[in-house]
Design an enzyme around this catalytic site. Structure first.
Site, PDB file in Angstrom:
ATOM      1  N   ASP A  26       9.790   1.915  -1.127  1.00  0.00           N
ATOM      2  CA  ASP A  26       9.283   1.158   0.014  1.00  0.00           C
ATOM      3  C   ASP A  26      10.481   0.746   0.871  1.00  0.00           C
ATOM      4  OD1 ASP A  26       8.455  -0.818   1.737  1.00  0.00           O
ATOM      5  OD2 ASP A  26       7.339  -1.965   0.241  1.00  0.00           O
ATOM      6  N   LYS A  82       8.836  -3.771  11.967  1.00  0.00           N
ATOM      7  CA  LYS A  82       9.955  -4.591  11.478  1.00  0.00           C
ATOM      8  C   LYS A  82      11.284  -4.054  11.988  1.00  0.00           C
ATOM      9  CE  LYS A  82       7.477  -5.562   7.169  1.00  0.00           C
ATOM     10  NZ  LYS A  82       6.939  -6.897   7.313  1.00  0.00           N
ATOM     11  N   CYS A 105       3.379 -12.267   0.070  1.00  0.00           N
ATOM     12  CA  CYS A 105       2.715 -11.081  -0.503  1.00  0.00           C
ATOM     13  C   CYS A 105       3.462 -10.599  -1.747  1.00  0.00           C
ATOM     14  CB  CYS A 105       2.599  -9.948   0.516  1.00  0.00           C
ATOM     15  SG  CYS A 105       1.679 -10.408   1.975  1.00  0.00           S
ATOM     16  N   GLN A 125      11.902  -2.979   4.450  1.00  0.00           N
ATOM     17  CA  GLN A 125      12.922  -3.977   4.784  1.00  0.00           C
ATOM     18  C   GLN A 125      14.324  -3.367   4.825  1.00  0.00           C
ATOM     19  OE1 GLN A 125      12.238  -6.969   5.767  1.00  0.00           O
ATOM     20  NE2 GLN A 125      10.142  -7.276   5.065  1.00  0.00           N
ATOM     21  N   HIS A 156       6.331  -6.008  -2.926  1.00  0.00           N
ATOM     22  CA  HIS A 156       5.311  -6.530  -2.001  1.00  0.00           C
ATOM     23  C   HIS A 156       3.950  -6.018  -2.507  1.00  0.00           C
ATOM     24  CE1 HIS A 156       3.009  -6.666   1.791  1.00  0.00           C
ATOM     25  NE2 HIS A 156       3.933  -7.475   2.274  1.00  0.00           N
TER      26      HIS A 156
HETATM   27  N1  PLP Z   1       6.605  -3.738   1.866  1.00  0.00           N
HETATM   28  C1  PLP Z   1       7.455  -4.724   2.186  1.00  0.00           C
HETATM   29  C2  PLP Z   1       8.717  -4.892   1.388  1.00  0.00           C
HETATM   30  C3  PLP Z   1       7.170  -5.582   3.250  1.00  0.00           C
HETATM   31  O1  PLP Z   1       8.015  -6.570   3.555  1.00  0.00           O
HETATM   32  C4  PLP Z   1       5.967  -5.391   3.975  1.00  0.00           C
HETATM   33  C5  PLP Z   1       5.601  -6.302   5.068  1.00  0.00           C
HETATM   34  O2  PLP Z   1       5.857  -7.479   5.033  1.00  0.00           O
HETATM   35  C6  PLP Z   1       5.128  -4.343   3.607  1.00  0.00           C
HETATM   36  C7  PLP Z   1       5.470  -3.537   2.544  1.00  0.00           C
HETATM   37  C8  PLP Z   1       3.851  -4.070   4.330  1.00  0.00           C
HETATM   38  O3  PLP Z   1       4.104  -3.582   5.601  1.00  0.00           O
HETATM   39  P1  PLP Z   1       2.917  -3.359   6.637  1.00  0.00           P
HETATM   40  O4  PLP Z   1       2.122  -4.638   6.644  1.00  0.00           O
HETATM   41  O5  PLP Z   1       3.605  -3.109   7.926  1.00  0.00           O
HETATM   42  O6  PLP Z   1       2.118  -2.209   6.161  1.00  0.00           O
END
Ligand code: PLP
Length: 408
Positions: free
Chosen positions: A202, A228, A366, A205, A124
């Site tokens: 990260d 999430k 993203c 998910q 992401h």
């Molecule tokens: N990393 C992953 C894999 C995500 O799916 C997301 C959100 O869609 C993020 C990071 C970013 O999360 P946040 O917008 O809650 O900071």
């Protein structure tokens, strides 16, 4: 293991799921974007504001200590959920903030010209752009860890990259938000460690969908986001090894993160408070604590098992639709299906599905570098949660057929 839970009743815990959209029952297939919230979370936030609202760690009055206890209690619940010590868990607004914290506070002072930061092709932007920024500031280099067409990390290529002697840090998602791929983070972190490479995982998910044991993974940093995993927006966390926290300068300065301030200089508080400047999203974290209670009462293994059954069903019904291409067929996958239908633009598909009451996400998710890998500008993504039903998935597949014919 047989599934004895009453998933229909569990679905009833989510008030929003009973609403209609465009006069049709809502079919919410966008949990990877943000999850819906159970009644217990909504009521906990409501109760906090009605009965306990005060700032944390500042006031000595009764409300102040109730708010502080509730906030710190959530930290302990989150820490227990991922099997770490609460003192090593910094609460912050989410994964984006968490990764920026690591980038600016850990990486920026350590990177030198010629150093390499590795990030997988499926990251992401939140686990990519902060690294690009700090690499750019220090003359370091970003390199992609490539993936296979199925959407798995190319382990041979990664092994070669890790052994190059130039890599300082590896940024890797636990579960891909686009492909659903569950990366073998434990094995990869072990390998990275042998080469002295620091790992940033990260977990955005992963936490909503499976039991996560951060201590067992053996990474150096683990980031996650609360919205999430049935919690309020603007909540999340960053776990780091204690040695890392101790060596890191503060990211943001302000109230709460200090022990003593003089014009000549400041003595900082200990972690985690050193990294929590300013008033946090107190009510949000109290709600996130309720979300952790909710998920644990259901059982993370039961959630995973239910979602795997939904995923298998979705793959089978969607796979039977002519012209539908699924992106991401890793051997271990979470309940996310990205797809395109021949001749239909992802946004048109999502817009027409919305008219049927079905919420799916369309776009690049993203993850531009991943879209470039597959040679597409966008995909549609259906992401499932334990409250979804097999009937919803059948209706979703029938609606795609209908829309496909309209767009043909
Ligand atoms: N990393 C992953 C894999 C995500 O799916 C997301 C959100 O869609 C993020 C990071 C970013 O999360 P946040 O917008 O809650 O900071």
């Amino acid at each position: 293991m047989s599934d004895s839970r009453d998933w229909a009743a569990i679905r009833g815990d989510f008030p929003l799921l009973s609403r209609q959209v465009h006069g049709k029952p809502l079919v919410y297939l966008d949990s990877a974007n943000t999850s819906q919230k159970p009644r217990s979370v909504i009521e906990t936030v409501d109760e906090f504001y009605r009965l306990h609202n005060a700032n944390v760690s500042r006031a000595v009055h009764q409300l102040g200590s109730e708010a502080t206890d509730a906030y710190e209690n959530s930290r302990r619940k989150l820490a227990a959920l991922i099997n770490v010590q609460a003192d090593d868990l910094v609460l912050c607004s989410g994964t984006t903030f968490a990764i920026n914290l690591v980038a600016y506070s850990w990486a920026l002072p350590r990177l030198n010209p010629g150093d390499v930061i590795l990030a997988s092709r499926m990251e992401h932007h939140a686990n990519l752009v902060p690294w690009q920024i700090v690499a750019g500031l220090r003359g370091a280099e970003m390199r992609a860890v490539e993936i296979t067409p199925e959407g798995e990390v190319d382990r041979d290529a990664l092994t070669r990259q890790l052994a190059s002697g130039k890599v300082k840090l590896l940024a890797l998602t636990h579960v891909s938000n686009v492909l659903g791929t569950v990366n073998p983070v434990r094995e990869i972190c072990r390998e990275a460690r042998k080469h002295g490479v620091v790992t940033v995982i990260d977990g955005s998910q992963a936490l909503p969908h499976r039991a996560v044991d951060v201590a067992a993974i053996g990474c150096d940093f683990y980031a996650f986001t609360g919205h999430k995993m049935c919690g309020p927006t603007g909540t999340g966390g960053l776990w780091a090894r204690r040695e890392c926290w101790r060596e890191m300068p503060p990211f943001l300065g302000g109230g709460e993160m200090i022990r003593e301030v003089r014009f000549e200089g400041t003595v900082f508080n200990d972690p985690p408070h050193k990294f929590e400047a300013g008033t946090p999203n107190i009510a949000g974290f109290v709600g996130l604590g309720a979300a952790v209670d909710y998920l644990q009462a259901l059982g993370m293994d039961a959630i995973e098992q239910r979602e795997q059954a939904l995923l298998a069903h979705a793959h089978s019904v969607l796979g039977a639709i002519p012209g539908l291409r699924i992106f991401g067929t890793a051997s271990e996958k979470a309940a996310v299906v990205s797809f395109l239908v021949e001749g239909a633009h992802a946004h048109d598909l999502a817009t027409l599905l919305d008219l049927e009451g079905i919420a799916v996400r369309s776009g690049h998710h993203c993850a531009h570098p991943l879209m470039q890998f597959y040679g597409v500008a966008a995909t549609c993504r259906a992401s499932f949660a334990f409250w979804n039903t097999f009937e919803e998935i059948d209706f979703f597949a029938r609606s795609i057929e209908k829309v496909r014919k309209l767009l043909a």
